[in-house]
Design a protein around this motif. Structure first.
Motif, short mmCIF file in Angstrom:
data_model
loop_
_atom_site.label_atom_id
_atom_site.label_comp_id
_atom_site.label_asym_id
_atom_site.label_seq_id
_atom_site.Cartn_x
_atom_site.Cartn_y
_atom_site.Cartn_z
N ALA A 1 2.75 77.72 -1.88
CA ALA A 1 2.56 79.05 -2.47
C ALA A 1 1.35 79.76 -1.87
CB ALA A 1 2.40 78.93 -3.98
N ARG A 2 0.34 79.02 -1.49
CA ARG A 2 -0.84 79.64 -0.87
C ARG A 2 -0.48 80.32 0.44
NH1 ARG A 2 -4.32 74.35 -0.83
NH2 ARG A 2 -2.28 73.75 -0.09
N LEU A 3 0.38 79.68 1.22
CA LEU A 3 0.81 80.25 2.49
C LEU A 3 1.63 81.52 2.27
CD1 LEU A 3 1.10 80.17 5.56
CD2 LEU A 3 3.03 78.61 5.26
N VAL A 4 2.54 81.49 1.32
CA VAL A 4 3.36 82.66 1.00
C VAL A 4 2.46 83.81 0.54
CG1 VAL A 4 5.16 83.58 -0.53
CG2 VAL A 4 5.38 81.27 0.43
N TYR A 5 1.49 83.51 -0.29
CA TYR A 5 0.57 84.53 -0.79
C TYR A 5 -0.24 85.14 0.35
CZ TYR A 5 -3.16 86.74 -3.45
OH TYR A 5 -4.04 87.65 -3.95
N VAL A 6 -0.79 84.29 1.22
CA VAL A 6 -1.60 84.78 2.33
C VAL A 6 -0.75 85.62 3.29
CG1 VAL A 6 -2.92 84.05 4.36
CG2 VAL A 6 -3.34 82.97 2.16
N GLU A 7 0.48 85.19 3.55
CA GLU A 7 1.36 85.98 4.40
C GLU A 7 1.61 87.37 3.79
OE1 GLU A 7 4.06 82.53 6.58
OE2 GLU A 7 4.94 83.69 4.94
N GLY A 8 1.81 87.41 2.48
CA GLY A 8 2.04 88.69 1.80
C GLY A 8 0.82 89.59 1.86
N VAL A 9 -0.35 89.02 1.62
CA VAL A 9 -1.58 89.82 1.68
C VAL A 9 -1.79 90.34 3.10
CG1 VAL A 9 -4.10 89.71 1.53
CG2 VAL A 9 -2.70 88.69 -0.28
N HIS A 10 -1.59 89.48 4.08
CA HIS A 10 -1.76 89.89 5.48
C HIS A 10 -0.80 91.02 5.84
CE1 HIS A 10 -1.05 89.64 9.85
NE2 HIS A 10 -2.37 89.51 9.87
N ALA A 11 0.46 90.89 5.46
CA ALA A 11 1.43 91.94 5.76
C ALA A 11 1.06 93.24 5.06
CB ALA A 11 2.84 91.49 5.35
N GLY A 12 0.66 93.16 3.81
CA GLY A 12 0.29 94.36 3.06
C GLY A 12 -0.91 95.07 3.66
N LEU A 13 -1.92 94.30 4.01
CA LEU A 13 -3.10 94.90 4.61
C LEU A 13 -2.80 95.49 5.99
CD1 LEU A 13 -5.85 92.34 3.56
CD2 LEU A 13 -5.49 94.66 2.67
N SER A 14 -1.93 94.82 6.74
CA SER A 14 -1.54 95.35 8.05
C SER A 14 -0.83 96.69 7.91
CB SER A 14 -0.64 94.36 8.78
OG SER A 14 -1.35 93.21 9.13
N ILE A 15 0.06 96.80 6.94
CA ILE A 15 0.75 98.07 6.70
C ILE A 15 -0.26 99.13 6.27
CG2 ILE A 15 2.37 99.26 5.15
CD1 ILE A 15 4.03 96.65 5.16
#
Length: 83
Positions: free
Chosen positions: A37-51
């Motif tokens: 779940a930590r990896l999924v969360y970090v991927e989501g945060v990274h994608a959101g910040l990139s957008i």
């Protein structure tokens, strides 16, 4: 399956489209996939910040991206809860 990474020259709209396609591909499978779940969360945060960064650089409206993703979130939550 790792999340998409935005290139510097990619527009927020193009990156958002790639993230949507990535989410659709993940959702096509009928079986559950167990991931950290930590990896999924970090991927989501990274994608959101990139957008967000790409949108700010091009003066695009973050609220439009937020509305679209909130709609997807609600839809997936309803489907998961059986509603």
């Amino acid at each position: 399956m790792s999340a998409p990474v935005r290139s510097i020259s990619e527009t927020a709209t193009a990156f958002d489209r790639r993230v949507c396609m990535h989410a659709a591909r993940i959702g096509q499978g009928s079986e559950r996939v167990e991931r950290d779940a930590r990896l999924v969360y970090v991927e989501g945060v990274h994608a959101g910040l990139s957008i967000a960064v790409a949108a700010l650089q091009r003066r695009e409206r973050l609220i439009d991206y937020l509305r679209r993703w909130e709609g997807q979130l609600r839809s997936l939550q309803e489907r998961e809860s059986g509603g």
